[in-house]
Design a protein around this motif. Sequence first.
Motif, PDB file in Angstrom:
ATOM      1  N   THR A  87      93.364 -31.933  58.119  1.00  0.00           N
ATOM      2  CA  THR A  87      94.110 -33.134  57.734  1.00  0.00           C
ATOM      3  C   THR A  87      94.863 -33.751  58.909  1.00  0.00           C
ATOM      4  N   ALA A  88      94.740 -33.172  60.100  1.00  0.00           N
ATOM      5  CA  ALA A  88      95.502 -33.647  61.252  1.00  0.00           C
ATOM      6  C   ALA A  88      94.828 -34.853  61.905  1.00  0.00           C
ATOM      7  N   GLN A 119      98.630 -33.424  68.123  1.00  0.00           N
ATOM      8  CA  GLN A 119      98.125 -33.693  66.781  1.00  0.00           C
ATOM      9  C   GLN A 119      99.296 -34.141  65.907  1.00  0.00           C
ATOM     10  N   VAL A 120      99.002 -35.019  64.954  1.00  0.00           N
ATOM     11  CA  VAL A 120      99.991 -35.393  63.946  1.00  0.00           C
ATOM     12  C   VAL A 120      99.562 -34.754  62.635  1.00  0.00           C
ATOM     13  N   ASP A 215      92.148 -45.131  66.520  1.00  0.00           N
ATOM     14  CA  ASP A 215      91.274 -44.268  67.315  1.00  0.00           C
ATOM     15  C   ASP A 215      92.055 -43.195  68.077  1.00  0.00           C
ATOM     16  N   GLY A 216      93.086 -42.675  67.458  1.00  0.00           N
ATOM     17  CA  GLY A 216      93.831 -41.581  68.084  1.00  0.00           C
ATOM     18  C   GLY A 216      94.757 -41.997  69.203  1.00  0.00           C
ATOM     19  N   GLU A 217      95.119 -43.272  69.278  1.00  0.00           N
ATOM     20  CA  GLU A 217      95.982 -43.746  70.360  1.00  0.00           C
ATOM     21  C   GLU A 217      97.427 -43.813  69.884  1.00  0.00           C
ATOM     22  N   ALA A 218      98.346 -43.261  70.676  1.00  0.00           N
ATOM     23  CA  ALA A 218      99.781 -43.310  70.395  1.00  0.00           C
ATOM     24  C   ALA A 218     100.450 -44.203  71.435  1.00  0.00           C
ATOM     25  N   GLN A 233      98.179 -41.585  62.277  1.00  0.00           N
ATOM     26  CA  GLN A 233      98.096 -40.701  61.123  1.00  0.00           C
ATOM     27  C   GLN A 233      96.627 -40.513  60.748  1.00  0.00           C
ATOM     28  N   ALA A 234      96.358 -39.485  59.940  1.00  0.00           N
ATOM     29  CA  ALA A 234      94.968 -39.114  59.652  1.00  0.00           C
ATOM     30  C   ALA A 234      94.231 -40.148  58.821  1.00  0.00           C
ATOM     31  N   ASP A 235      94.924 -40.916  57.998  1.00  0.00           N
ATOM     32  CA  ASP A 235      94.246 -41.850  57.096  1.00  0.00           C
ATOM     33  C   ASP A 235      94.244 -43.283  57.614  1.00  0.00           C
ATOM     34  N   GLY A 236      94.437 -43.445  58.913  1.00  0.00           N
ATOM     35  CA  GLY A 236      94.400 -44.778  59.505  1.00  0.00           C
ATOM     36  C   GLY A 236      95.754 -45.435  59.645  1.00  0.00           C
ATOM     37  N   ARG A 237      96.794 -44.868  59.028  1.00  0.00           N
ATOM     38  CA  ARG A 237      98.133 -45.425  59.188  1.00  0.00           C
ATOM     39  C   ARG A 237      98.705 -45.092  60.564  1.00  0.00           C
TER      40      ARG A 237
END
Length: 429
Positions: A87-88, A119-120, A215-218, A233-237
């Motif tokens: 879920t990460a 990871q979030v 795409d995993g960018e912070a 976040q894992a669901d696109g948020r």
Amino acid sequence: MEATVNRGTQTQTQTQTETDIAVVGGGPVGGLMACTLARAGYTVRLFERGPAPDPEHPREDTRGYALAAGSVTLLDDLGYWAELATTAAPIRRIVVSRRGGLGRVRMDAAQMGREALGQVVPAAALDPLLARARDAAGVASHHATTLAGVEAAEDGARRLHLEGPDGAWSCRARLLIAADGVGSPTREALGIPVQRHRYDADALVFDVRPSRAHDGEAFERFTDEGPLALLPQADGRMNVVWVAPPEVCDARLELDEPARMAALQERFGWALGRLHPAGDVLRFPLQRMHAPQPFAERALLLGNAAHSVHPVAGQGLNLALRDVADLLGVLREGAQPDGRPAFVADPGGRHVLEAWARRREGDIRRIVGVTDFLARGMRHVDGLLGHALGLGMMTVDRVPPLRDAFARGAMGLRPVPRHTLSRLPEARA
């Protein structure tokens, strides 16, 4: 005297009121500390003021825990990461920039030969996993229970006075661990002094859904009001941590959602396209708090009870998880015949607490100093100083050794007692 003990959904009555270790606070830090100590062979009781979790009716929780790569390694060594990984949301890239100024640093996991910089993890996944891990390890978890007082250490233990569903009772522990947050009633009861600084800033925390995939960018963006971070976040948020002076936060909370999103868009930009609201807004006052000596006789402070830092760079939880790892490392005193680690018989001895505090001192001082500088020193940087800072950021971005060193610091890749953690048994014999 009897006490009610909750393990999962089962309730049973026990008369035992002594334990090797008492942990006050059942959040991620206290929960992880409790189950690892129980796996090390100690008897552990955990006291949490909140209600027992209900697996049939889990509470809605959209928070995410930002874990640096070092924290992910720690959880993997303990055997907990495989379940969380499903879920990460991996942080593949981090972009650090200044609003209205030159300079940008872009850290990319692929360029460092890694899958992710961090990871979030949803709180809705981590908290239940740790509750199950505590049950499996044999931790006696007391919910809806508060600490009413602590006696001075006597005969190698402290007596805790507690109030729970069945009334008042007491428990003797050879080591008391306070993991009950920045306002820690346990720390107050122990009389351990702290140094505090209230920042002229609060944080608004909420989720948004961008029109472009993250795409995993912070992102960590420094502004004249304070830092603005967006975490995938894992669901696109994206989870937003928006720091500003209290009066500015007051004004933004008065805005309706479209106006608040427009203000955020103006501050952040359009790197993720249009940002849409995706949850309630929470507000947190920000402070720096540090206990110079995070222990007393037969007691120690863990996580936010010992040190609270500014949320810039997301270092708070990761710092606390290293508290957990280093305590296991200090308690180890050799190996058993089968190769598994052996631990000291008395976990609350003065030499153990002093060794742990020495091991943690440098790491804590560094993180407190770095986050304080980023929180205050980056707000009003203009003129020649601002130009120099921009050139410095550009240099870091374009010189791979400097950029990689910057990224390693962000990932929390420091030595932890990995052999100790990875060799813990699944549960107490």
